[in-house]
Design an enzyme around this catalytic site. Structure first.
Site, mmCIF file in Angstrom:
data_model
loop_
_atom_site.group_PDB
_atom_site.id
_atom_site.type_symbol
_atom_site.label_atom_id
_atom_site.label_comp_id
_atom_site.label_asym_id
_atom_site.label_seq_id
_atom_site.Cartn_x
_atom_site.Cartn_y
_atom_site.Cartn_z
ATOM 1 N N GLU A 187 -16.290 6.455 3.741
ATOM 2 C CA GLU A 187 -15.829 6.255 5.144
ATOM 3 C C GLU A 187 -15.558 7.242 6.006
ATOM 4 O O GLU A 187 -16.162 8.299 5.734
ATOM 5 C CB GLU A 187 -14.443 5.431 4.864
ATOM 6 N N ARG A 219 0.787 -1.367 -0.256
ATOM 7 C CA ARG A 219 0.006 0.104 -0.151
ATOM 8 C C ARG A 219 0.807 1.483 0.026
ATOM 9 O O ARG A 219 0.648 2.265 -0.777
ATOM 10 C CB ARG A 219 -0.800 0.091 0.897
ATOM 11 N N LYS A 254 -2.645 6.408 1.227
ATOM 12 C CA LYS A 254 -2.534 7.130 2.605
ATOM 13 C C LYS A 254 -1.474 8.157 2.504
ATOM 14 O O LYS A 254 -0.176 7.947 2.635
ATOM 15 C CB LYS A 254 -1.963 5.697 3.447
HETATM 16 C C1 LIG Z 1 -5.115 3.834 7.661
HETATM 17 C C2 LIG Z 1 -6.677 4.194 7.191
HETATM 18 C C3 LIG Z 1 -7.627 3.293 7.432
HETATM 19 C C4 LIG Z 1 -7.628 1.904 7.996
HETATM 20 O O1 LIG Z 1 -6.559 1.093 7.410
HETATM 21 P P1 LIG Z 1 -5.900 -0.316 8.270
HETATM 22 O O2 LIG Z 1 -5.037 -0.646 7.124
HETATM 23 O O3 LIG Z 1 -7.013 -0.975 8.409
HETATM 24 O O4 LIG Z 1 -5.147 0.677 9.511
HETATM 25 C C5 LIG Z 1 -8.941 3.674 6.999
HETATM 26 N N1 LIG Z 1 -9.346 4.649 6.194
HETATM 27 C C6 LIG Z 1 -8.143 5.776 5.967
HETATM 28 C C7 LIG Z 1 -8.690 7.018 5.446
HETATM 29 C C8 LIG Z 1 -7.087 5.505 6.442
HETATM 30 O O5 LIG Z 1 -6.141 6.253 6.350
#
Ligand SMILES: *Cc1c(COP(=O)(O)O)cnc(C)c1O
Length: 341
Positions: free
Chosen positions: A219, A81, A183
């Site tokens: 989300e 990722r 991210k």
């Molecule tokens: C990091 C993140 C998540 C959660 O991801 P995980 O890999 O489960 O920790 C969900 N949404 C956003 C916007 C994020 O930055």
């Protein structure tokens, strides 16, 4: 020797630990990298990250299992990722195998900060990279730094996982064809105003809708949604602008393979929410936070699971995934990376 830390009273904050891993990209290549002591960063006042937010990150945890091993959970997915995030911001990819090695080295070098089994606390690991050289015209940097630090964090839920109340947010998180699926720090910078405003209004989190039509659930600022239907299916929103949570992807496997639930990964319309039985937010930090209520401009959607405890199926998902992580339940092949036997 484990550090003398009151694990159960730790919050989610930064505490400096002994070592961090650093590697630099210059003249088209990453150097060997290694562990250093200095917790500060010095760079040009005109660094690309400071001017144009060229930075991406990851988050994962190391913890002690029931049988005393120190492990982390699916770090290979964080590696890939971060590579996807880097490509989207025109940054060089940090090799995925080297990423996992860097995580292992950082945890090994700070092993005394890994909380004991049963404390609920974990060692939070933050890998990240950023454009470091001076850039004034808008273009990608040529020099980058990749770093990994870690910091012990307390149990996410002190005294049980109480359902939270969230609001439908009038701001958008991510544009179609934008950067919602990576991210990147920039996604968080723009969410700060929305979350401060939500807290001022008495809500725990923001629910973001799709920016184009504002009819579909995306989300929150930092976690994916899961919903449970009245007939016990797991439904989780699908969209090009949602960050692909590793916790959510793992829960989909747990639901299907361990609990025998039907799983639907599809577009979820806001209008459907009133028909669901349970709702939760999933991410590395909390694994699952139960959601009891969603407020849309004064109109309340109250899930039948209520405001006192996690819904029953959400609880099963939570217990099974945390059981797998903690070594109480057998994990699927490749999910647990052992750092110390
Ligand atoms: C990091 C993140 C998540 C959660 O991801 P995980 O890999 O489960 O920790 C969900 N949404 C956003 C916007 C994020 O930055």
């Amino acid at each position: 020797m484990s550090k003398n830390i009151d694990w159960s009273n730790l919050g989610f904050g930064y505490m400096e630990t002994d070592k961090r891993f650093v590697s630099n990209f210059k003249d088209g290549a990453w150097d060997e990298g290694g562990l250093i002591d200095d917790p500060t960063v010095t760079m040009s006042e005109c660094a690309c990250v400071l001017q144009y937010a060229q930075t991406v990150f990851e988050g994962l945890k190391a913890y002690t299992t029931e049988d005393g091993k120190i492990v982390c959970f699916r770090p290979d997915l964080n590696a890939s990722r971060l590579a996807d995030s880097a490509r989207r911001l025109e940054m060089p990819v940090f090799p995925e195998d080297k990423f996992v090695e860097a995580i292992v080295k950082t945890v090994e070098a700070n092993i005394d900060y890994v909380p004991p089994y049963g404390s609920g606390a974990t060692l939070y690991i933050r890998p990240y990279m950023y454009g470091k050289n001076a850039v004034i015209g808008v273009k990608p940097a040529d020099e980058y730094e990749f770093r990994v630090f870690c910091t012990p964090v307390g149990p996410y839920f002190k005294g049980g996982a109480k359902p939270i109340t969230i609001r439908v947010c009038d701001f958008d998180r991510a544009a179609p064809h934008g950067t919602g699926h990576i991210k990147a720090g920039l996604n968080y910078a723009m969410s700060l105003h929305a979350i401060v405003d939500a807290h001022n209004e008495g809500y725990d989190e923001n629910m973001y809708l799709d920016a184009a039509t504002r009819t579909k659930v995306e989300e929150t600022g930092g976690a994916n949604f899961i919903f449970i239907t009245k007939d016990g299916k797991l439904v989780t929103p699908k969209s090009e602008s949602i960050l692909p949570s590793i916790t959510r992807r793992s829960l989909m496997v747990v639901a299907e393979k361990y609990l025998g639930l039907e799983v639907e990964h599809r577009e979820v319309y806001f209008d459907e929410l009133k028909d669901f039985a349970e709702c939760g937010l999933c991410g590395t930090a909390a694994v699952i936070s139960p959601v009891g209520k969603i407020v849309d401009h004064g109109k309340e959607i109250c899930f039948p699971s209520g405001m006192d405890e996690m819904g029953p199926i959400t609880k099963k998902l939570y217990d099974t995934l945390t059981g797998i992580q903690m070594g109480r339940i057998e994990a699927p092949e490749g999910w647990i990376k052992v750092i110390k036997e």
